[in-house]
Design an enzyme around this catalytic site. Structure first.
Site, PDB file in Angstrom:
ATOM      1  N   ARG A  77       0.911  -1.298   0.017  1.00  0.00           N
ATOM      2  CA  ARG A  77       0.079  -0.003  -0.026  1.00  0.00           C
ATOM      3  C   ARG A  77       0.698   1.340   0.106  1.00  0.00           C
ATOM      4  O   ARG A  77       0.413   2.277  -0.506  1.00  0.00           O
ATOM      5  CB  ARG A  77      -0.940  -0.010   1.235  1.00  0.00           C
ATOM      6  CG  ARG A  77      -1.542   1.474   1.285  1.00  0.00           C
ATOM      7  CD  ARG A  77      -2.965   1.303   2.199  1.00  0.00           C
ATOM      8  NE  ARG A  77      -2.595   0.601   3.823  1.00  0.00           N
ATOM      9  CZ  ARG A  77      -1.923   1.164   4.558  1.00  0.00           C
ATOM     10  NH1 ARG A  77      -1.635   2.691   4.544  1.00  0.00           N
ATOM     11  NH2 ARG A  77      -1.828   0.745   5.844  1.00  0.00           N
ATOM     12  N   TYR A 130     -15.606  14.740 -17.890  1.00  0.00           N
ATOM     13  CA  TYR A 130     -16.079  13.336 -17.950  1.00  0.00           C
ATOM     14  C   TYR A 130     -17.159  13.004 -16.565  1.00  0.00           C
ATOM     15  O   TYR A 130     -17.096  13.787 -15.593  1.00  0.00           O
ATOM     16  CB  TYR A 130     -14.701  12.437 -17.498  1.00  0.00           C
ATOM     17  CG  TYR A 130     -15.059  11.010 -17.051  1.00  0.00           C
ATOM     18  CD1 TYR A 130     -15.953  10.196 -17.903  1.00  0.00           C
ATOM     19  CD2 TYR A 130     -14.874  10.594 -15.590  1.00  0.00           C
ATOM     20  CE1 TYR A 130     -16.014   8.949 -17.587  1.00  0.00           C
ATOM     21  CE2 TYR A 130     -15.224   9.325 -15.310  1.00  0.00           C
ATOM     22  CZ  TYR A 130     -15.689   8.449 -16.049  1.00  0.00           C
ATOM     23  OH  TYR A 130     -16.323   7.193 -15.766  1.00  0.00           O
ATOM     24  N   ASP A 204      -6.430  16.767 -17.170  1.00  0.00           N
ATOM     25  CA  ASP A 204      -6.899  15.399 -17.542  1.00  0.00           C
ATOM     26  C   ASP A 204      -6.506  15.307 -18.878  1.00  0.00           C
ATOM     27  O   ASP A 204      -7.085  15.775 -19.930  1.00  0.00           O
ATOM     28  CB  ASP A 204      -8.320  15.065 -17.333  1.00  0.00           C
ATOM     29  CG  ASP A 204      -8.579  13.440 -17.427  1.00  0.00           C
ATOM     30  OD1 ASP A 204      -7.899  13.014 -18.250  1.00  0.00           O
ATOM     31  OD2 ASP A 204      -9.620  13.106 -16.909  1.00  0.00           O
ATOM     32  N   LYS A 229      -7.142   3.680 -19.947  1.00  0.00           N
ATOM     33  CA  LYS A 229      -7.675   3.737 -21.319  1.00  0.00           C
ATOM     34  C   LYS A 229      -5.963   3.572 -22.056  1.00  0.00           C
ATOM     35  O   LYS A 229      -5.813   2.530 -22.264  1.00  0.00           O
ATOM     36  CB  LYS A 229      -7.944   5.297 -21.409  1.00  0.00           C
ATOM     37  CG  LYS A 229      -9.181   5.380 -20.604  1.00  0.00           C
ATOM     38  CD  LYS A 229     -10.440   4.614 -20.578  1.00  0.00           C
ATOM     39  CE  LYS A 229     -11.693   5.091 -19.991  1.00  0.00           C
ATOM     40  NZ  LYS A 229     -11.882   4.712 -18.744  1.00  0.00           N
TER      41      LYS A 229
HETATM   42  N1  PLP Z   1     -10.942  11.033 -17.123  1.00  0.00           N
HETATM   43  C1  PLP Z   1     -11.548  10.425 -18.397  1.00  0.00           C
HETATM   44  C2  PLP Z   1     -11.404  11.480 -19.591  1.00  0.00           C
HETATM   45  C3  PLP Z   1     -12.109   9.524 -18.670  1.00  0.00           C
HETATM   46  O1  PLP Z   1     -12.844   9.022 -19.524  1.00  0.00           O
HETATM   47  C4  PLP Z   1     -12.103   8.544 -17.330  1.00  0.00           C
HETATM   48  C5  PLP Z   1     -12.942   7.261 -17.426  1.00  0.00           C
HETATM   49  O2  PLP Z   1     -13.637   7.017 -18.693  1.00  0.00           O
HETATM   50  C6  PLP Z   1     -11.703   9.006 -16.058  1.00  0.00           C
HETATM   51  C7  PLP Z   1     -11.035  10.174 -16.161  1.00  0.00           C
HETATM   52  C8  PLP Z   1     -12.143   7.810 -14.924  1.00  0.00           C
HETATM   53  O3  PLP Z   1     -10.997   6.960 -15.284  1.00  0.00           O
HETATM   54  P1  PLP Z   1     -11.241   5.270 -14.413  1.00  0.00           P
HETATM   55  O4  PLP Z   1     -12.422   4.736 -14.943  1.00  0.00           O
HETATM   56  O5  PLP Z   1     -10.019   4.691 -14.772  1.00  0.00           O
HETATM   57  O6  PLP Z   1     -11.492   5.510 -13.099  1.00  0.00           O
END
Ligand code: PLP
Length: 409
Positions: A77, A130, A204, A229
Site C-alpha cells: 500500500r 467526464y 486530464d 485507457k
Molecule cells: N478521465 C476521463 C477523461 C475518462 O474518460 C475517465 C473514464 O472514462 C476517467 C477520467 C476515470 O477513469 P477510471 O475509469 O480509470 O476511473
C-alpha cells in the site's frame, strides 16, 4: 498546495535519469524509462512484485525502512517496485518531476483534488467534464459546502481567468480534448493566466496521452490520467496516475497512503507493459481515426462529426487522437441501429484499447448527469462515440460504411 505538517520530504526521481529522459523522444522514453537493473538476477523487464509486505534483514533495517519508505519495497500500500515503474514512466513521458499511481483514474483525480482543496477554497472547472469527475465534484461540494465550484464553458475559460480571481481560488481543472465532444482548450493561454494569478492548473490528459500532447510543457501544474485507457491500452486493467512537481506529488502520495487507493502490483505490471508501446499504438490509432473522420464528414447519414483537428488543436497536439464522436440523421433510433450494425466495433463502456469500440455517451460516460446538464453540454441522446483501435484502417472504414448505409436507407 500547502506543505502540511508531518508531510514527507519529496521522493523525486533520480535527477540524472530525469535529465537523460528529457533529451529522448516519447517512444524511447516509453520503452526505456522506469526500468532499473535489480541484482542479483537483473531481469530485463521489471517483474510483478506480487507481495504485500517486503522482508528486512535486521531490526535496524525495518526501522530505517519505515522512517523513509523509498517507493521500491516496503508494504505494497505504501511502496511497490512494479508500481514505481509506471510512475517513473509517466513522469518521464509527461516531463514531470514525479508521479503517483492510483487504483483508477477516479482515484487519481479525487486523490489530487482532495489533497489540493481545503475548506473555503474555490475551484474553477471547465463545464465539459467526464461524467464521473463531475459526479465526484458534486458529491464533494455537497459534503463540504464551504468548497465552491465555478463551472465555465471551455471556450470562455481563458477570458474568465484574465478578468482575475479572488484569493479563495486554488486552481483550475479541465480536460482537453473533452469526453465525449472532443472540444479543445487553449492550454498555453489558460496556463499563462493561471501562472500570472498564482493558481494551479490540473489537466486530464487521458484522451490526448503524452504521445500527442504534453500539458506540463505548456505551463500546466499537474496532469492526471485514467491509465485504464490509452496508457494501459489493452482494456485489461484499471489504473490512474497524476504527475507534477515533486513537493506536490509527495503531498498527494501521503493522501494516497492514508486513504489506501494504491495500484495493485499485477495491474501495474500490465500497465508498464502497455506503456512501452503507447507511442506506436496511439500513432496508428490516430491515423485510423483521421481516415474514419474523412468518411463521416462526407457521409449523407451523418449530421455532425466531432474531431479535434482545427488550428488550435493542431497547435498543441501532434495529431487529433483516436476518439471520434458523431450524430446520425434520425436521432436515437438510428444511432441504436448503427451500433447494432457495426461488426468490428465492440459495444463497451471504455476506450483507448487496441480494439475499436463504440458507445452512446448519454447512457455510459455521462449517465450520471441530468438530461438538462447533458443538453447544456451538447450531448444528445443519439451522440455516438467511437474509440478507434489498431486494426487495419481499411477494415474499419468498410465496417463503418456498411453500418452507415443501413442508417441512411
Ligand atoms: N478521465 C476521463 C477523461 C475518462 O474518460 C475517465 C473514464 O472514462 C476517467 C477520467 C476515470 O477513469 P477510471 O475509469 O480509470 O476511473
Amino acid at each position: 498546495m500547502n506543505n502540511r505538517e508531518g508531510s514527507r520530504p519529496p521522493e523525486s526521481l533520480d535527477a540524472e535519469a530525469a535529465e537523460a529522459a528529457a533529451a529522448q523522444n516519447t517512444a524511447t522514453r516509453a520503452v526505456r524509462s522506469g526500468e532499473h537493473q535489480v541484482p542479483p538476477h537483473s531481469p530485463a523487464v521489471t517483474p510483478v512484485y506480487q507481495t504485500a509486505p517486503f522482508m528486512f534483514d535486521s531490526a535496524e533495517a525495518l526501522v530505517a525502512g519505515f522512517e523513509r519508505p523509498d517507493q521500491r519495497g516496503l508494504y505494497s500500500r505504501l511502496a511497490n517496485p512494479t508500481v514505481r515503474v509506471v510512475e517513473e514512466k509517466l513522469a518521464a513521458l509527461e516531463g514531470a518531476e514525479d508521479a503517483v499511481a492510483f487504483a483508477s483514474g477516479m482515484a487519481a483525480i479525487s486523490g489530487t483534488l482532495g489533497t489540493l482543496l481545503e475548506a473555503g477554497d474555490r475551484l474553477l472547472t471547465a463545464a465539459d467534464l467526464y461524467g464521473g469527475t463531475a459526479a465526484w465534484l458534486a458529491w464533494l461540494v455537497e459534503r463540504h459546502p464551504s468548497i465552491e465550484l465555478e463551472s465555465i464553458a471551455l471556450d470562455d475559460l481563458a477570458e474568465r481567468l484574465e478578468r482575475g480571481v479572488d484569493e479563495r481560488t486554488r486552481g483550475v481543472y479541465l480536460e482537453t480534448p473533452t469526453n465525449p465532444l472532443l472540444r479543445c482548450c487553449d492550454l498555453a493561454r489558460v496556463a499563462a493566466a493561471c501562472q500570472r494569478l498564482g493558481v494551479v492548473l490540473i489537466v486530464d490528459n487521458t484522451f490526448a496521452t503524452p504521445v500527442l500532447q504534453r500539458p506540463l510543457t505548456l505551463g500546466a501544474t499537474y496532469v492526471v490520467h485514467s491509465a485504464t485507457k490509452y496508457l494501459g491500452g489493452h482494456s485489461d486493467l484499471t489504473a490512474g496516475i497524476v504527475a507534477g512537481p515533486a513537493t506536490a506529488m509527495a503531498e498527494i502520495r501521503r493522501t494516497q497512503r492514508l486513504g489506501g487507493a494504491c495500484l495493485d502490483p499485477h495491474a501495474a505490471f500490465l500497465l508498464a507493459r502497455g506503456m512501452r508501446t503507447v507511442a506506436l499504438r496511439v500513432e496508428r490509432q490516430s491515423e485510423n481515426a483521421a481516415r474514419l473522420v474523412g468518411l463521416l464528414r462526407r457521409h449523407e447519414a451523418v449530421v455532425a462529426t466531432y474531431y479535434p483537428d482545427d488550428a488550435m488543436a493542431r497547435r498543441q497536439m501532434s495529431a487529433g487522437g483516436a476518439m471520434v464522436a458523431f450524430e446520425v440523421r434520425g436521432g436515437l433510433p438510428a444511432a441504436n441501429r448503427l451500433l447494432d450494425s457495426l461488426r468490428l466495433f465492440t459495444i463497451m463502456a471504455s476506450l483507448g484499447g487496441v480494439e475499436s469500440s463504440v458507445v452512446l455517451a448519454a447512457v455510459t460516460s455521462h449517465k450520471n448527469l441530468t438530461p438538462a446538464e447533458r443538453e447544456a453540454q451538447g450531448i444528445g441522446d443519439g451522440l455516438i462515440r467511437l474509440s478507434i483501435g489498431i486494426e487495419e484502417g481499411s477494415d474499419l472504414e468498410a465496417d463503418l460504411a456498411q453500418a452507415l448505409s443501413r442508417v441512411a436507407g
